[in-house]
Design an enzyme around this catalytic site. Structure first.
Site, PDB file in Angstrom:
ATOM      1  N   ARG A 152     -53.086  27.682  31.799  1.00  0.00           N
ATOM      2  CA  ARG A 152     -51.777  26.936  31.521  1.00  0.00           C
ATOM      3  C   ARG A 152     -51.668  26.054  30.339  1.00  0.00           C
ATOM      4  O   ARG A 152     -51.027  26.307  30.106  1.00  0.00           O
ATOM      5  CB  ARG A 152     -51.289  26.818  33.158  1.00  0.00           C
ATOM      6  CG  ARG A 152     -49.433  26.616  32.650  1.00  0.00           C
ATOM      7  CD  ARG A 152     -49.358  26.332  33.855  1.00  0.00           C
ATOM      8  NE  ARG A 152     -48.039  25.859  34.803  1.00  0.00           N
ATOM      9  CZ  ARG A 152     -46.701  26.822  34.800  1.00  0.00           C
ATOM     10  NH1 ARG A 152     -46.706  27.118  34.700  1.00  0.00           N
ATOM     11  NH2 ARG A 152     -45.894  26.211  34.865  1.00  0.00           N
TER      12      ARG A 152
ATOM     13  N   ILE B 110     -41.208  26.939  30.209  1.00  0.00           N
ATOM     14  CA  ILE B 110     -42.208  28.243  31.050  1.00  0.00           C
ATOM     15  C   ILE B 110     -41.888  28.034  32.878  1.00  0.00           C
ATOM     16  O   ILE B 110     -41.686  27.146  33.934  1.00  0.00           O
ATOM     17  CB  ILE B 110     -43.291  27.407  30.721  1.00  0.00           C
ATOM     18  CG1 ILE B 110     -45.065  27.885  31.797  1.00  0.00           C
ATOM     19  CG2 ILE B 110     -43.678  25.677  31.047  1.00  0.00           C
ATOM     20  CD1 ILE B 110     -46.168  27.974  30.877  1.00  0.00           C
ATOM     21  N   SER B 111     -41.924  28.939  33.748  1.00  0.00           N
ATOM     22  CA  SER B 111     -41.376  29.022  34.698  1.00  0.00           C
ATOM     23  C   SER B 111     -42.476  28.426  35.441  1.00  0.00           C
ATOM     24  O   SER B 111     -43.796  27.783  35.496  1.00  0.00           O
ATOM     25  CB  SER B 111     -40.940  30.449  35.093  1.00  0.00           C
ATOM     26  OG  SER B 111     -40.175  31.252  34.456  1.00  0.00           O
ATOM     27  N   GLN B 112     -42.757  27.551  36.996  1.00  0.00           N
ATOM     28  CA  GLN B 112     -43.155  26.966  37.971  1.00  0.00           C
ATOM     29  C   GLN B 112     -44.409  28.390  38.161  1.00  0.00           C
ATOM     30  O   GLN B 112     -44.437  29.368  38.464  1.00  0.00           O
ATOM     31  CB  GLN B 112     -41.854  26.790  39.335  1.00  0.00           C
ATOM     32  CG  GLN B 112     -43.248  26.261  40.580  1.00  0.00           C
ATOM     33  CD  GLN B 112     -42.266  25.987  41.610  1.00  0.00           C
ATOM     34  OE1 GLN B 112     -40.980  26.535  41.635  1.00  0.00           O
ATOM     35  NE2 GLN B 112     -42.827  25.887  42.865  1.00  0.00           N
ATOM     36  N   PRO B 113     -45.683  27.837  38.678  1.00  0.00           N
ATOM     37  CA  PRO B 113     -46.524  28.488  38.762  1.00  0.00           C
ATOM     38  C   PRO B 113     -46.425  29.579  39.928  1.00  0.00           C
ATOM     39  O   PRO B 113     -46.617  30.702  39.873  1.00  0.00           O
ATOM     40  CB  PRO B 113     -48.057  27.598  38.999  1.00  0.00           C
ATOM     41  CG  PRO B 113     -47.775  26.169  37.951  1.00  0.00           C
ATOM     42  CD  PRO B 113     -46.024  26.480  38.452  1.00  0.00           C
TER      43      PRO B 113
END
Ligand code: SAH
Length: 201
Positions: free
Chosen positions: A25, A51-54
């Site tokens: 990431r 970028i989205s949350q994991p």
């Protein structure tokens, strides 16, 4: 990250957990927020995008019930991270990004890292990617006020589509759409989420 943020919240699909372990990431986020790469939150990637949350990446991927022979479509390439994660599970990922600058940098990053089954195109993803359709699954990573009809059309019967639905300044609902073998669709709200808005069209 995978154990504390993702498994702890109930993600069990082995292929998804392995993909989340494997994709670096920190190489998908800008230098200046790199130290926060594995934090439990979305991060800015420039041009007002994120970028989205994991956990959300893992959860959306799991909901699609991906298989190794699948060809899938993503609306909203952004950093390319979600596409990279999905690419570890499926055969091909076709992804469209409306900001040419982000499309170019994601394509370059994915190529450098060897994700050669991810195909990036600049353009308005509202219209899908007709020449590559039908898709076994579709993932929309920007919030829309309706499900784009071209995407429903490009989803194969029996396929799944996941999309955040709702206004840009409110909490949206993550909606799972299942297309029946007769072409009819069934929608189900899953959880409240917050995504950047769908642009264009
Ligand atoms: N999936 C991305 C996160 C994307 S944020 C990742 O893993 O990093 C949503 C992205 O959708 C933004 O990059 C935004 O520019 C893009 N977007 C918004 N509207 C779009 C549209 N109509 N077509 C294609 N991309 C769009």
């Amino acid at each position: 990250m995978v154990r504390r943020q993702i498994e702890a919240r109930g993600i069990r699909d082995k292929a998804v957990l392995e993909a989340m372990q494997e994709v670096p990431r920190h190489l998908f986020v800008p230098e200046k927020v790199r130290s926060k790469s594995y934090d439990d939150r979305p991060l800015p990637i420039g041009l007002g995008q994120t970028i989205s949350q994991p956990y959300i990446v893992a959860f959306m991927t799991e909901l699609l019930q991906l298989e190794p022979d699948h060809r899938i479509f993503e609306l909203g390439t952004g950093s390319g991270y979600q596409a990279a994660v999905a690419s570890r599970i499926v055969k091909d990922v076709f992804t469209v990004e409306i900001y040419e600058e982000l499309a170019v940098s994601a394509a370059q990053r994915l190529a450098e890292l060897g994700y050669d089954n991810v195909h990036v195109k600049g353009g308005d993803g509202y219209y899908g990617w007709d020449e590559k359709a039908p898709f076994d699954a579709i993932i929309v990573t920007a919030a829309a006020d309706h499900i784009p009809p071209p995407l429903i059309k490009q989803l194969r019967p029996g396929g799944r589509l996941i999309i955040p639905l709702g206004g840009p300044f409110s909490v949206q609902q993550l909606v799972l759409v299942e297309k029946g073998t007769d072409g009819s669709t069934k929608e189900r709200s899953i959880i409240p989420v917050r995504f950047v808005p769908l642009l264009g069209h």
